[in-house]
Design a protein around this motif. Sequence first.
Motif, mmCIF file in Angstrom:
data_model
loop_
_atom_site.group_PDB
_atom_site.id
_atom_site.type_symbol
_atom_site.label_atom_id
_atom_site.label_comp_id
_atom_site.label_asym_id
_atom_site.label_seq_id
_atom_site.Cartn_x
_atom_site.Cartn_y
_atom_site.Cartn_z
ATOM 1 N N SER A 53 0.814 -1.217 0.000
ATOM 2 C CA SER A 53 0.000 0.000 0.000
ATOM 3 C C SER A 53 0.847 1.266 0.000
ATOM 4 O O SER A 53 0.410 2.310 -0.493
ATOM 5 C CB SER A 53 -0.941 0.012 1.215
ATOM 6 O OG SER A 53 -0.218 0.187 2.418
ATOM 7 N N THR A 56 2.095 1.829 -3.860
ATOM 8 C CA THR A 56 1.063 1.571 -4.871
ATOM 9 C C THR A 56 1.433 2.141 -6.228
ATOM 10 O O THR A 56 1.398 1.452 -7.254
ATOM 11 C CB THR A 56 -0.290 2.154 -4.418
ATOM 12 O OG1 THR A 56 -0.635 1.616 -3.150
ATOM 13 C CG2 THR A 56 -1.382 1.815 -5.426
ATOM 14 N N GLY A 67 -6.251 -1.631 -11.989
ATOM 15 C CA GLY A 67 -6.672 -1.688 -10.590
ATOM 16 C C GLY A 67 -6.959 -3.098 -10.130
ATOM 17 O O GLY A 67 -6.528 -3.514 -9.050
ATOM 18 N N GLY A 71 -4.993 -5.220 -7.253
ATOM 19 C CA GLY A 71 -5.707 -5.865 -6.154
ATOM 20 C C GLY A 71 -5.418 -7.351 -6.103
ATOM 21 O O GLY A 71 -5.281 -7.937 -5.029
ATOM 22 N N TRP A 263 -6.473 0.081 -0.304
ATOM 23 C CA TRP A 263 -7.075 1.146 -1.100
ATOM 24 C C TRP A 263 -7.201 2.466 -0.367
ATOM 25 O O TRP A 263 -7.555 3.482 -0.971
ATOM 26 C CB TRP A 263 -8.453 0.700 -1.616
ATOM 27 C CG TRP A 263 -8.361 -0.406 -2.619
ATOM 28 C CD1 TRP A 263 -8.794 -1.689 -2.480
ATOM 29 C CD2 TRP A 263 -7.759 -0.339 -3.921
ATOM 30 N NE1 TRP A 263 -8.515 -2.428 -3.603
ATOM 31 C CE2 TRP A 263 -7.881 -1.622 -4.515
ATOM 32 C CE3 TRP A 263 -7.130 0.680 -4.648
ATOM 33 C CZ2 TRP A 263 -7.399 -1.907 -5.791
ATOM 34 C CZ3 TRP A 263 -6.658 0.389 -5.921
ATOM 35 C CH2 TRP A 263 -6.791 -0.886 -6.472
ATOM 36 N N TYR A 267 -6.888 6.111 -2.146
ATOM 37 C CA TYR A 267 -8.112 6.915 -2.034
ATOM 38 C C TYR A 267 -7.797 8.328 -1.535
ATOM 39 O O TYR A 267 -8.286 9.317 -2.100
ATOM 40 C CB TYR A 267 -9.098 6.229 -1.095
ATOM 41 C CG TYR A 267 -10.260 7.109 -0.686
ATOM 42 C CD1 TYR A 267 -11.316 7.344 -1.571
ATOM 43 C CD2 TYR A 267 -10.301 7.720 0.561
ATOM 44 C CE1 TYR A 267 -12.374 8.158 -1.213
ATOM 45 C CE2 TYR A 267 -11.355 8.526 0.938
ATOM 46 C CZ TYR A 267 -12.389 8.750 0.050
ATOM 47 O OH TYR A 267 -13.437 9.568 0.410
ATOM 48 N N GLN A 385 -10.179 -7.101 -2.038
ATOM 49 C CA GLN A 385 -9.086 -6.362 -2.665
ATOM 50 C C GLN A 385 -9.173 -6.352 -4.186
ATOM 51 O O GLN A 385 -9.124 -5.286 -4.802
ATOM 52 C CB GLN A 385 -7.747 -6.894 -2.141
ATOM 53 C CG GLN A 385 -7.557 -6.583 -0.667
ATOM 54 C CD GLN A 385 -6.221 -7.035 -0.121
ATOM 55 O OE1 GLN A 385 -5.493 -7.797 -0.742
ATOM 56 N NE2 GLN A 385 -5.892 -6.567 1.084
ATOM 57 N N GLY A 389 -10.822 -3.210 -6.706
ATOM 58 C CA GLY A 389 -10.035 -2.824 -7.884
ATOM 59 C C GLY A 389 -10.845 -2.944 -9.163
ATOM 60 O O GLY A 389 -10.788 -2.060 -10.034
ATOM 61 N N PHE A 412 -14.130 5.770 -6.782
ATOM 62 C CA PHE A 412 -13.665 5.422 -5.442
ATOM 63 C C PHE A 412 -14.834 5.388 -4.459
ATOM 64 O O PHE A 412 -14.942 4.476 -3.629
ATOM 65 C CB PHE A 412 -12.614 6.424 -4.960
ATOM 66 C CG PHE A 412 -11.198 5.993 -5.220
ATOM 67 C CD1 PHE A 412 -10.639 4.934 -4.535
ATOM 68 C CD2 PHE A 412 -10.415 6.657 -6.151
ATOM 69 C CE1 PHE A 412 -9.330 4.537 -4.766
ATOM 70 C CE2 PHE A 412 -9.106 6.269 -6.397
ATOM 71 C CZ PHE A 412 -8.558 5.209 -5.702
#
Length: 439
Positions: A53, A56, A67, A71, A263, A267, A385, A389, A412
């Motif tokens: 994370s 990323t 995405g 994930g 995420w 975000y 996850q 994504g 999001f």
Amino acid sequence: MVHEDCELSGNADQKFKYEEYLSEKRTTVFPWLVCGLGALFFCYEYFLRILPSVMTEDLLKMFSISGVAFGNLVAFYYYAYTPMQLPVGIMMDRFGPRKLLVFASLVCVLGTYLFAHHYLPTAQLGRFLVGFGSAFAFVGVLKLAALWLPPSRFAFIAGMATSLGMVGAMIGDIVLSKLVVVLGSNTTLYLSALAGIGLTIAMWYVIPETKAVQTKTVSASSQLSYREFFKAVFKLCKNPHMWLVGVIGSCLYLSLSGFAEIWGIPYLIRVYGLSSVSAATSISFVFLGWAIGSPLVGWISDKIGNRRYPIIGGSLLGSLLFLFLIYFPLIARQYLEILLFTFGLCSSTQIIVFPIARELNVPALAGTALAMTNLLVMLSGVLSQPLIGKALDVFTGIHVKGDLMAFSIRSFQHALTIIPIAFVLAAILTLFVKETSSF
């Protein structure tokens, strides 16, 4: 013959002295040291769990992935972690935690080393190995607590173990985000692997074999043969309350597996316009809420003699807080850290599902019951996850590949709405769970 008799007598004498030594240890602070070291391994594995994370953007660009692919890469951890929970519980109950935890730590070290290689299949294998080794951590520390400490302290210890895990996540978010900027992702990963080697050595020399302790702490009536053991496991799996408890824990764990672990940082970067370091620092407040809340709600649950009320209250309040966080970013920006901390605090009521699982079953199945619960809880990572994504890809309306900023703000918001919905579901399901607290 005389020599053999003497040897057997010597072995028996050594065994007696060893059991006497362990018995003395259990009356000192040594049990807290043993459980604390097990919790430190959980802290370390959580540190490794959130590593992707904080890098990323680097990973998206490095592998040029979408995405859902990102994930999926991160979820390789859960692909190993989740199915290993029940076997780990059985192994903990039958063989004790010491050698298993040492082996698991070494596997985590190897996986971290492999993840540092910039080749997608190798990174996936490394992530898988980290998940495999990490599968032993939480069940291991809870098994240590069940062996070395009285039942009245179990909910508190479960909370403290989770608290240390959250500390590992906070260190990962704050320290690793800076190390990645200064040293690069490769060096950061190598240093993480080196720390694991030191922890492995400490566990080998401090945590003793626990078969002798187990025979002292579990009554003779609960000592099961293999046949009886597996019959009891089958009965455990047929218990509807165990499945309810697992689903509730899984719903509440989305606050970490679906948000804080993967995420949440992207975000905050995209929607709140924060830098990667600032976003990582802010997300650490979710882990701080869990760190403080886990032992606190465990203590409260023991104190009031009720397992269900804290879960219901935390679920409903957490749902409202998260809805405000994702749909009113302009207002929430002024109180971002407070909101994230309180959301983590509410989510931490999830820890109570583990004492419930333990109290629903006989002592000899403590590790297996905890492992089954943890298996169901970790399904949230397996599913959420890549699912979030995929939702980001779909709601954005274009095929996003290798570019975090191409995801739309609305995508999001829609993708993360699964979390407050799951929290409300957890509150409803808790109404149907059997109350187990007897303190």
